[in-house]
Design a protein around this motif. Structure first.
Motif, PDB file in Angstrom:
ATOM      1  N   PRO A  57      42.094 -72.864   8.572  1.00 54.35           N
ATOM      2  CA  PRO A  57      41.113 -72.937   9.679  1.00 54.35           C
ATOM      3  C   PRO A  57      39.714 -72.471   9.285  1.00 54.35           C
ATOM      4  CG  PRO A  57      43.167 -71.906  10.392  1.00 54.35           C
ATOM      5  CD  PRO A  57      43.236 -71.997   8.906  1.00 54.35           C
ATOM      6  N   ASP A  58      39.597 -71.823   8.112  1.00 51.91           N
ATOM      7  CA  ASP A  58      38.304 -71.343   7.593  1.00 51.91           C
ATOM      8  C   ASP A  58      37.607 -70.436   8.596  1.00 51.91           C
ATOM      9  OD1 ASP A  58      36.446 -71.022   5.626  1.00 51.91           O
ATOM     10  OD2 ASP A  58      35.334 -72.854   6.062  1.00 51.91           O
ATOM     11  N   ARG A  59      38.288 -69.339   8.941  1.00 53.77           N
ATOM     12  CA  ARG A  59      37.740 -68.360   9.888  1.00 53.77           C
ATOM     13  C   ARG A  59      36.618 -67.556   9.243  1.00 53.77           C
ATOM     14  NH1 ARG A  59      39.559 -68.817  15.263  1.00 53.77           N
ATOM     15  NH2 ARG A  59      41.695 -69.596  15.246  1.00 53.77           N
ATOM     16  N   TRP A  60      35.901 -66.783  10.083  1.00 49.29           N
ATOM     17  CA  TRP A  60      34.889 -65.888   9.536  1.00 49.29           C
ATOM     18  C   TRP A  60      35.552 -64.876   8.606  1.00 49.29           C
ATOM     19  CZ3 TRP A  60      34.123 -66.857  15.000  1.00 49.29           C
ATOM     20  CH2 TRP A  60      32.949 -67.576  15.275  1.00 49.29           C
ATOM     21  N   ASN A  61      34.815 -64.464   7.605  1.00 55.08           N
ATOM     22  CA  ASN A  61      35.374 -63.531   6.626  1.00 55.08           C
ATOM     23  C   ASN A  61      35.134 -62.081   7.053  1.00 55.08           C
ATOM     24  OD1 ASN A  61      36.158 -65.670   4.961  1.00 55.08           O
ATOM     25  ND2 ASN A  61      34.108 -65.771   4.059  1.00 55.08           N
ATOM     26  N   LEU A  62      36.080 -61.233   6.661  1.00 56.59           N
ATOM     27  CA  LEU A  62      36.005 -59.800   6.934  1.00 56.59           C
ATOM     28  C   LEU A  62      35.784 -59.096   5.610  1.00 56.59           C
ATOM     29  CD1 LEU A  62      36.366 -57.516   9.070  1.00 56.59           C
ATOM     30  CD2 LEU A  62      38.801 -57.494   8.452  1.00 56.59           C
ATOM     31  N   TYR A  63      34.665 -58.390   5.494  1.00 58.09           N
ATOM     32  CA  TYR A  63      34.308 -57.741   4.234  1.00 58.09           C
ATOM     33  C   TYR A  63      34.442 -56.224   4.353  1.00 58.09           C
ATOM     34  CZ  TYR A  63      32.365 -62.312   3.056  1.00 58.09           C
ATOM     35  OH  TYR A  63      32.219 -63.652   2.815  1.00 58.09           O
ATOM     36  N   TYR A  64      35.078 -55.635   3.342  1.00 56.64           N
ATOM     37  CA  TYR A  64      35.300 -54.194   3.278  1.00 56.64           C
ATOM     38  C   TYR A  64      34.276 -53.559   2.346  1.00 56.64           C
ATOM     39  CZ  TYR A  64      39.783 -53.587   5.719  1.00 56.64           C
ATOM     40  OH  TYR A  64      40.770 -53.484   6.674  1.00 56.64           O
ATOM     41  N   SER A  65      33.765 -52.395   2.753  1.00 57.66           N
ATOM     42  CA  SER A  65      32.865 -51.601   1.913  1.00 57.66           C
ATOM     43  C   SER A  65      33.429 -50.199   1.746  1.00 57.66           C
ATOM     44  CB  SER A  65      31.475 -51.518   2.549  1.00 57.66           C
ATOM     45  OG  SER A  65      30.684 -50.520   1.907  1.00 57.66           O
ATOM     46  N   SER A  66      33.388 -49.690   0.522  1.00 59.69           N
ATOM     47  CA  SER A  66      33.860 -48.328   0.271  1.00 59.69           C
ATOM     48  C   SER A  66      32.801 -47.290   0.593  1.00 59.69           C
ATOM     49  CB  SER A  66      34.301 -48.180  -1.192  1.00 59.69           C
ATOM     50  OG  SER A  66      33.224 -48.487  -2.065  1.00 59.69           O
ATOM     51  N   SER A  67      31.567 -47.737   0.870  1.00 56.32           N
ATOM     52  CA  SER A  67      30.502 -46.830   1.306  1.00 56.32           C
ATOM     53  C   SER A  67      30.544 -46.728   2.820  1.00 56.32           C
ATOM     54  CB  SER A  67      29.138 -47.349   0.860  1.00 56.32           C
ATOM     55  OG  SER A  67      28.093 -46.671   1.539  1.00 56.32           O
ATOM     56  N   THR A  68      30.362 -45.526   3.335  1.00 60.25           N
ATOM     57  CA  THR A  68      30.348 -45.339   4.785  1.00 60.25           C
ATOM     58  C   THR A  68      28.961 -45.551   5.389  1.00 60.25           C
ATOM     59  OG1 THR A  68      30.062 -42.948   4.470  1.00 60.25           O
ATOM     60  CG2 THR A  68      32.319 -43.770   4.756  1.00 60.25           C
ATOM     61  N   ASP A  69      27.986 -45.930   4.563  1.00 59.20           N
ATOM     62  CA  ASP A  69      26.636 -46.228   5.035  1.00 59.20           C
ATOM     63  C   ASP A  69      26.515 -47.742   5.204  1.00 59.20           C
ATOM     64  OD1 ASP A  69      23.984 -46.590   5.565  1.00 59.20           O
ATOM     65  OD2 ASP A  69      23.243 -45.665   3.717  1.00 59.20           O
ATOM     66  N   PRO A  70      26.435 -48.262   6.441  1.00 62.21           N
ATOM     67  CA  PRO A  70      26.389 -49.711   6.636  1.00 62.21           C
ATOM     68  C   PRO A  70      25.131 -50.373   6.075  1.00 62.21           C
ATOM     69  CG  PRO A  70      26.029 -48.573   8.709  1.00 62.21           C
ATOM     70  CD  PRO A  70      26.447 -47.531   7.724  1.00 62.21           C
ATOM     71  N   LEU A  71      24.080 -49.587   5.843  1.00 63.85           N
ATOM     72  CA  LEU A  71      22.853 -50.147   5.279  1.00 63.85           C
ATOM     73  C   LEU A  71      22.883 -50.203   3.761  1.00 63.85           C
ATOM     74  CD1 LEU A  71      20.187 -48.459   7.599  1.00 63.85           C
ATOM     75  CD2 LEU A  71      21.114 -50.797   7.726  1.00 63.85           C
ATOM     76  N   ASN A  72      23.842 -49.527   3.155  1.00 62.04           N
ATOM     77  CA  ASN A  72      23.978 -49.527   1.691  1.00 62.04           C
ATOM     78  C   ASN A  72      25.453 -49.716   1.321  1.00 62.04           C
ATOM     79  OD1 ASN A  72      21.160 -48.664   0.586  1.00 62.04           O
ATOM     80  ND2 ASN A  72      21.564 -47.241   2.273  1.00 62.04           N
TER      81      ASN A  72
END
Length: 247
Positions: A57-72
């Motif tokens: 279905p090519d859904r939106w992707n979910l991306y994980y970050s190991s940084s807790t700062d959403p701007l970095n």
């Protein structure tokens, strides 16, 4: 040589313990989808950690970050192919992730009723979620949800949700201790991070941003029976006598 063996078996006053069995637990898939306050899917917005061609279905992707700062962010996954997948080792301790998804629709139009469900899948299982957590106006941290009308890994209904915030494998327990998901007007990380032509009218606009916190625990080492302690002490003393006789 024997005296060193005896001496190494037991130190004075030490307590013999048995370490718990290690369990290799891996977080291998994750989704977030829009729902009502019971966890029933609503609006069919879904983000997942599966890219093409597996995600038909090519859904939106979910991306994980190991940084807790959403701007970095320090992204763990990327793109819209095999690199979108995750394989995160659940070692004992607290694991904090910031998660990102391209904006879908206008959440402000449903502000009073809109909730989201995070489904987590472990150890390669894709049949049904192992953990299902609800977030929204009626649950501001995370609540377990057992709705029979959720969405599966690829956004297909109906999916029975886990009804628990804990996943246990062997002696290891993984607990979802925090989940949140909302548009952050200050963040637009998905569009520059995504490699390719991202579909959707909201590409390049403020992102959905959330937090996943997982706490991983294992039981403390178990003291062995007193007989083993006495045996170890006896062997230590025998080793000491052997050394003195040879001096």
């Amino acid at each position: 040589m024997r005296k060193y063996l005896f001496a190494g078996l037991m130190l004075p006053g030490a307590i013999l313990t048995a370490a718990p069995a290690e369990a290799d637990v891996i977080l291998t898939d994750s989704t977030v989808f829009s729902a009502n306050s019971t966890g029933h899917y609503w609006l069919s917005w879904l983000w997942n950690t599966q890219g093409q061609p597996e995600d038909g279905p090519d859904r939106w992707n979910l991306y994980y970050s190991s940084s807790t700062d959403p701007l970095n962010p320090l992204f763990i996954n990327s793109g819209n192919d095999a690199s979108t997948e995750i394989a995160i080792a659940m070692t004992p301790g607290v694991h904090d992730f910031v998660i990102f998804g391209e904006r879908a629709g206008d959440p402000t139009a449903y502000a009073n009723d809109l909730h989201f469900v995070a489904n987590l899948y472990f150890d390669g299982n894709q049949t049904a979620p192992d953990i299902s957590g609800l977030y929204g106006p009626t649950c501001l941290t995370v609540c377990a949800t057992s709705s029979a009308n959720g969405l599966d890994l690829f956004g297909n209904p109906p999916q029975q949700l886990a009804g628990t915030l804990d996943y246990k494998s062997g002696d290891t327990t993984v607990s979802l201790t925090h989940f949140s998901w909302a548009v952050d007007e200050a963040v637009d990380q998905v569009w520059p991070h995504y490699a390719g032509d991202y579909f959707g009218a909201y590409s390049g606009t403020p992102d959905f941003v959330g937090r996943i916190q997982l706490t991983v625990t294992q039981p403390a080492p178990i003291p062995l029976p007193a007989a083993w302690v006495l045996l170890g002490t006896g062997l230590f003393l025998l080793g000491g006598l052997g050394r003195r006789r040879r001096v």
